[in-house]
Design a protein around this motif. Structure first.
Motif, mmCIF file in Angstrom:
data_model
loop_
_atom_site.group_PDB
_atom_site.id
_atom_site.type_symbol
_atom_site.label_atom_id
_atom_site.label_comp_id
_atom_site.label_asym_id
_atom_site.label_seq_id
_atom_site.Cartn_x
_atom_site.Cartn_y
_atom_site.Cartn_z
ATOM 1 N N TRP A 1 3.208 -23.586 61.614
ATOM 2 C CA TRP A 1 2.392 -23.290 62.797
ATOM 3 C C TRP A 1 3.095 -22.250 63.664
ATOM 4 C CZ3 TRP A 1 2.487 -28.241 60.875
ATOM 5 C CH2 TRP A 1 1.257 -28.893 60.703
ATOM 6 N N LEU B 1 -0.759 -32.312 65.812
ATOM 7 C CA LEU B 1 -0.870 -31.485 64.614
ATOM 8 C C LEU B 1 -1.122 -32.377 63.405
ATOM 9 C CD1 LEU B 1 2.172 -29.110 65.235
ATOM 10 C CD2 LEU B 1 -0.173 -28.877 66.065
ATOM 11 N N LEU C 1 2.782 -21.998 67.355
ATOM 12 C CA LEU C 1 2.165 -22.847 68.371
ATOM 13 C C LEU C 1 1.739 -22.085 69.620
ATOM 14 C CD1 LEU C 1 4.555 -25.888 67.980
ATOM 15 C CD2 LEU C 1 2.205 -25.716 67.187
ATOM 16 N N ALA D 1 2.628 -28.146 76.221
ATOM 17 C CA ALA D 1 2.083 -29.321 75.529
ATOM 18 C C ALA D 1 2.095 -30.487 76.501
ATOM 19 C CB ALA D 1 2.901 -29.640 74.279
ATOM 20 N N SER E 1 -2.081 -20.971 67.935
ATOM 21 C CA SER E 1 -3.126 -21.921 67.573
ATOM 22 C C SER E 1 -2.505 -23.213 67.092
ATOM 23 C CB SER E 1 -4.023 -21.319 66.471
ATOM 24 O OG SER E 1 -4.948 -22.276 65.993
ATOM 25 N N ASP E 2 -3.312 -24.287 67.091
ATOM 26 C CA ASP E 2 -2.914 -25.566 66.520
ATOM 27 C C ASP E 2 -3.300 -25.668 65.052
ATOM 28 O OD1 ASP E 2 -1.865 -26.299 68.906
ATOM 29 O OD2 ASP E 2 -3.505 -27.621 69.501
ATOM 30 N N THR E 3 -3.804 -24.610 64.467
ATOM 31 C CA THR E 3 -4.132 -24.537 63.041
ATOM 32 C C THR E 3 -2.984 -23.863 62.306
ATOM 33 O OG1 THR E 3 -6.480 -24.360 63.548
ATOM 34 C CG2 THR E 3 -5.783 -23.693 61.338
ATOM 35 N N ARG F 1 -1.515 -32.373 72.452
ATOM 36 C CA ARG F 1 -1.470 -31.503 71.276
ATOM 37 C C ARG F 1 -0.938 -32.308 70.102
ATOM 38 N NH1 ARG F 1 0.598 -25.439 72.393
ATOM 39 N NH2 ARG F 1 -0.425 -25.246 70.364
#
Length: 544
Positions: A304, A274, A306, A101, A309-311, A272
């Protein structure tokens, strides 16, 4: 279904006579918990605090090892303060993963803090009067230990949260990340439009060469004020203190690589970020070094992975309002064959909220959370207890206790102790079974979970809460009291049910203890930091 007869515990160290009454006294010991989940214990052999030098660790071993059992026996049969010779790491750590990150730091205009406040430190009949300047610290003698002084630092404003940075064993110094405001009262308006929410992150370092605490870095962000911070439980990347998840007042969570230090005040820009649509993120909890859980202001809980994904991998409305605390069950999941699976990630999440509810949620089925209890009072704090395999939670009526996960009393509460005001924060450690709790009336207490979670595991009258300090306000300023006698908690009689003693008191909102944190590092596992709404942070070595 008929009654199920449970087998008595076959612990080799449970040879002391005790009266057994009811199922609440059977099982639940630490060594059985470790064996069932395949967790290896690691003894801390040397803790060089306050002298410089890394801690030395023994080889991991199971709970039946003769070098581990004497310590488990000592913890289960007495409720004194922890000692460095009794530190054992019993944590389960999921497999590590690789992800990053990146963070950029640029210069930012400084923020003007509030003025200094007069504080009187009083212990054992002696008192010291001083006025701390913002971003400075002072070293004072600790009434509980003649060899370990305590430190008090002034962050300059209301403390939202604080956390110790995980470090490599070769490092000597300890780093404390403090999330704070620039004003003593968090709702104060700021005329400077460049910092509308007037919050910043501060890094304070204890250096064994100088034997005092000093401010090493200050950072701000365009997202407002930092409300919660949580370090990623992994070794720091090269050139940084580590990676931290920070929940900001604009509702986002930033993944930040915190620099080693800053030149003046710097602005951190995270690559990054969220978000949960339609709400603001508030509480945080790491489940290993890649799984992150977030509780939101509208009652939503999101998770998450991580490294993928960031979804969010899952998200559901669990509570009716703000989720004030989330905590993972840090035990390896058990397969259908009864075998522990240490290569997987935690999947059970405990959450409490301002709606007074306690929920346990499985990330594989988040639309059907299990509600354990509900009260008319909001809940503010929860923490996982590695030594007892349960969650600690504030019970909403100035008491705090554990939520049982055993089959025969699933979801029941076992009271550990009480404060004389609302419990606002708590912290547990993987190296010892002592729970630290802070309250709105300015006190911090240490409680042995093993000695108090079950009735009759200790002799009557030997179950104590150790009050570390209390911050109070007087007509002349603030007074920091130390040197308290332990407060006893007697077992409840079989035919008499009574709560904690009723104490009527008044306190200023600025004396509230808003955050407590144990050091996650083996050599400093007895180091406890406590932040207050006044902006002062107390750092002490909690050893008996």
């Amino acid at each position: 279904m008929g009654r199920v007869k449970r087998e008595a515990s076959d612990e080799p160290y449970e040879d002391a006579p005790r009266r057994v009454r009811g199922k609440a006294k059977q099982g639940g010991d630490t060594s059985t918990l470790l064996r069932q989940h395949g967790i290896l214990a690691t003894r801390v052999q040397a803790t060089p605090w306050p002298e410089p030098g890394p801690a030395s660790m023994a080889a991991p071993c199971d709970a039946d090892d003769p070098t581990v059992l004497p310590t488990l026996k000592a913890y289960a049969s007495q409720s004194h303060l922890p000692h460095r010779a009794q530190l054992i790491d019993v944590a389960w750590r999921p497999p590590s993963t690789e992800w990053s990150a990146p963070t950029t730091a640029v210069a930012a205009p400084p923020c003007a803090p509030d003025a200094m406040v007069p504080v009187t430190f009083q212990a054992a009949g002696a008192s010291v009067q001083l006025s701390l300047q913002p971003y400075t610290s002072v070293t004072l003698p600790d009434s509980a230990s003649a060899t370990h002084p305590c430190h008090v630092l002034d962050a300059g404003g209301h403390i939202y949260d604080l956390a110790w940075a995980p470090q490599a064993e070769a490092q000597d110094s300890e780093h404390l990340l403090v999330a704070c405001s620039n004003h003593r009262e968090p709702n104060a308006r700021v005329a400077d439009t460049s910092h509308p929410d007037d919050g910043e992150l501060q890094c304070w370092v204890w250096d064994p060469a100088t034997a005092h605490v000093q401010c090493q870095g200050r950072w701000v962000c365009d997202a407002g004020a930092p409300l919660q911070v949580a370090w990623r439980p992994a070794l720091p990347p090269p050139g940084s203190l580590g990676l931290a998840a920070v929940a900001w007042s604009d509702g986002t969570v930033h993944l930040l690589e915190v620099p080693l230090q800053s030149d003046g005040v710097e602005r951190l820009v995270a690559e990054r970020v969220l978000r949960v649509p339609g709400t603001a993120c508030y509480s945080l909890a790491w489940g290993g070094d890649a799984r992150l859980a977030v509780g939101c202001t509208n009652g939503t809980v999101a998770v998450w992975d991580l490294d993928v994904s960031d979804t969010p991998v899952c998200m559901a409305p669990v509570h009716d309002t703000t989720v004030s605390a989330v905590s993972w069950q840090m035990l390896p999941p058990i397969s259908v064959d009864g075998e522990p699976q240490p290569e997987t990630r935690p999947h059970l999440l405990f959450s409490v909220g301002w709606d007074g509810c306690e929920h346990i949620t499985d990330v594989a089925d988040m639309v059907a959370p299990l509600r354990h209890t509900h009260s008319r009072e909001p809940r503010y704090a929860a923490a996982w207890l590695p030594w007892s395999g349960s969650w600690a939670v504030d019970l909403g009526d100035h008491q705090f206790g554990t939520v049982s996960l055993r089959t025969h009393d699933m979801g029941r509460h076992h009271a550990l102790g009480f404060h004389h005001a609302r419990v606002l924060c708590m912290a547990a450690s993987a190296y010892h079974p002592f729970l630290a709790t802070g309250s709105a009336e300015g006190s911090v207490k240490l409680t042995s979970v093993l000695a108090m979670a079950k009735r009759k595991t200790a002799e009557e009258g030997s179950r104590f809460m150790h009050k570390l300090f209390r911050l109070a306000r007087t007509d002349s300023g603030f007074v920091w009291y130390q040197g308290f006698y332990p407060e006893g908690v007697l077992p409840r009689a079989a035919t008499r049910k009574s709560g904690p003693p009723v104490v009527l008191d008044r306190w200023d909102p600025q004396v509230a203890v808003t955050s407590v944190a144990w050091s996650p590092n083996a050599g400093r596992a007895l180091l406890l930091a406590s932040g207050t709404a006044l902006g002062l942070v107390h750092i002490a070595w909690a050893e008996g």
